[in-house]
Design a protein around this motif. Structure first.
Motif, PDB file in Angstrom:
ATOM      1  N   ALA A 159       0.824  -1.211   0.000  1.00 43.16           N
ATOM      2  CA  ALA A 159       0.000   0.000   0.000  1.00 43.16           C
ATOM      3  C   ALA A 159       0.860   1.264   0.000  1.00 43.16           C
ATOM      4  N   GLN A 160       1.875   1.300   0.840  1.00 42.09           N
ATOM      5  CA  GLN A 160       2.745   2.480   0.957  1.00 42.09           C
ATOM      6  C   GLN A 160       3.513   2.731  -0.342  1.00 42.09           C
ATOM      7  N   ILE A 161       4.163   1.693  -0.852  1.00 36.90           N
ATOM      8  CA  ILE A 161       4.947   1.835  -2.079  1.00 36.90           C
ATOM      9  C   ILE A 161       4.018   2.148  -3.248  1.00 36.90           C
ATOM     10  N   GLY A 162       2.869   1.505  -3.299  1.00 36.62           N
ATOM     11  CA  GLY A 162       1.898   1.777  -4.363  1.00 36.62           C
ATOM     12  C   GLY A 162       1.463   3.224  -4.381  1.00 36.62           C
ATOM     13  N   ASP A 163       1.184   3.790  -3.218  1.00 29.61           N
ATOM     14  CA  ASP A 163       0.788   5.200  -3.137  1.00 29.61           C
ATOM     15  C   ASP A 163       1.899   6.120  -3.624  1.00 29.61           C
ATOM     16  N   GLU A 164       3.126   5.823  -3.224  1.00 28.24           N
ATOM     17  CA  GLU A 164       4.255   6.671  -3.621  1.00 28.24           C
ATOM     18  C   GLU A 164       4.538   6.567  -5.120  1.00 28.24           C
ATOM     19  N   LEU A 165       4.490   5.358  -5.659  1.00 28.48           N
ATOM     20  CA  LEU A 165       4.754   5.195  -7.088  1.00 28.48           C
ATOM     21  C   LEU A 165       3.629   5.788  -7.935  1.00 28.48           C
ATOM     22  N   THR A 166       2.407   5.749  -7.421  1.00 23.06           N
ATOM     23  CA  THR A 166       1.297   6.391  -8.128  1.00 23.06           C
ATOM     24  C   THR A 166       1.507   7.894  -8.167  1.00 23.06           C
ATOM     25  N   ALA A 167       2.001   8.465  -7.088  1.00 20.64           N
ATOM     26  CA  ALA A 167       2.287   9.908  -7.072  1.00 20.64           C
ATOM     27  C   ALA A 167       3.349  10.241  -8.115  1.00 20.64           C
ATOM     28  N   TRP A 168       4.364   9.381  -8.245  1.00 23.70           N
ATOM     29  CA  TRP A 168       5.392   9.596  -9.267  1.00 23.70           C
ATOM     30  C   TRP A 168       4.808   9.481 -10.661  1.00 23.70           C
ATOM     31  N   ARG A 169       3.978   8.480 -10.877  1.00 22.28           N
ATOM     32  CA  ARG A 169       3.369   8.299 -12.194  1.00 22.28           C
ATOM     33  C   ARG A 169       2.552   9.532 -12.573  1.00 22.28           C
ATOM     34  N   ASP A 170       1.789  10.043 -11.619  1.00 24.10           N
ATOM     35  CA  ASP A 170       0.987  11.226 -11.877  1.00 24.10           C
ATOM     36  C   ASP A 170       1.856  12.445 -12.138  1.00 24.10           C
ATOM     37  N   ALA A 171       2.978  12.559 -11.438  1.00 21.27           N
ATOM     38  CA  ALA A 171       3.867  13.707 -11.599  1.00 21.27           C
ATOM     39  C   ALA A 171       4.600  13.664 -12.940  1.00 21.27           C
ATOM     40  N   VAL A 172       5.018  12.489 -13.349  1.00 21.62           N
ATOM     41  CA  VAL A 172       5.755  12.362 -14.608  1.00 21.62           C
ATOM     42  C   VAL A 172       4.801  12.550 -15.785  1.00 21.62           C
ATOM     43  N   GLY A 173       3.573  12.091 -15.628  1.00 17.93           N
ATOM     44  CA  GLY A 173       2.573  12.291 -16.663  1.00 17.93           C
ATOM     45  C   GLY A 173       2.878  11.539 -17.933  1.00 17.93           C
ATOM     46  N   THR A 174       2.717  12.212 -19.049  1.00 13.27           N
ATOM     47  CA  THR A 174       2.857  11.558 -20.353  1.00 13.27           C
ATOM     48  C   THR A 174       4.264  11.651 -20.921  1.00 13.27           C
ATOM     49  N   SER A 175       5.209  12.193 -20.198  1.00 11.96           N
ATOM     50  CA  SER A 175       6.559  12.353 -20.744  1.00 11.96           C
ATOM     51  C   SER A 175       7.244  11.017 -21.017  1.00 11.96           C
ATOM     52  N   GLU A 176       6.795   9.942 -20.368  1.00 15.43           N
ATOM     53  CA  GLU A 176       7.379   8.629 -20.589  1.00 15.43           C
ATOM     54  C   GLU A 176       6.759   7.915 -21.796  1.00 15.43           C
ATOM     55  N   ASN A 177       5.654   8.399 -22.325  1.00 15.22           N
ATOM     56  CA  ASN A 177       4.983   7.718 -23.432  1.00 15.22           C
ATOM     57  C   ASN A 177       5.852   7.629 -24.676  1.00 15.22           C
ATOM     58  N   ALA A 178       6.703   8.596 -24.903  1.00 11.27           N
ATOM     59  CA  ALA A 178       7.552   8.592 -26.088  1.00 11.27           C
ATOM     60  C   ALA A 178       8.576   7.459 -26.041  1.00 11.27           C
ATOM     61  N   LYS A 179       8.904   6.952 -24.876  1.00 11.98           N
ATOM     62  CA  LYS A 179       9.898   5.883 -24.740  1.00 11.98           C
ATOM     63  C   LYS A 179       9.314   4.506 -25.053  1.00 11.98           C
TER      64      LYS A 179
END
Length: 98
Positions: free
Chosen positions: A55-75
């Motif tokens: 739960a803890q790691i999932g919450d933190e990684l979700t925050a990162w995913r939301d912060a990074v947004g779509t910038s990783e889609n090009a990879k």
């Protein structure tokens, strides 16, 4: 002696995303697992620690995913559709025909 479950991660976000995010890219968590008592109690405590870690790691990684947004889609390569796969299969079957 008290035991604990330790979970660490070290993210490498894109430079543009890392500059605009306040979240720490590296973190280590320790979740206590009480020892002593019966074996079943230990495994119940261990399961509870794993659930808390998830739960803890999932919450933190979700925050990162939301912060990074779509910038990783090009990879990531474009996902193939089922129709494209079927077209390719038909082409392979007709190679020897004139």
């Amino acid at each position: 002696m008290s035991k604990s479950l330790s979970v660490s991660y070290d993210l490498h976000p894109p430079a543009a995303a890392a500059a605009s995010v306040i979240i720490q890219p590296s973190k280590t968590h320790a979740f206590p697992v009480p020892s002593g008592g019966a074996q079943q109690e230990f495994y119940n405590s261990l399961r509870d620690a794993v659930v808390a870690a998830k739960a803890q790691i999932g919450d933190e990684l979700t925050a990162w995913r939301d912060a990074v947004g779509t910038s990783e889609n090009a990879k990531e390569p474009k996902k193939r559709t089922k129709a494209e796969d079927e077209d390719e299969d038909e082409d392979v079957g007709n190679e020897g025909e004139v």
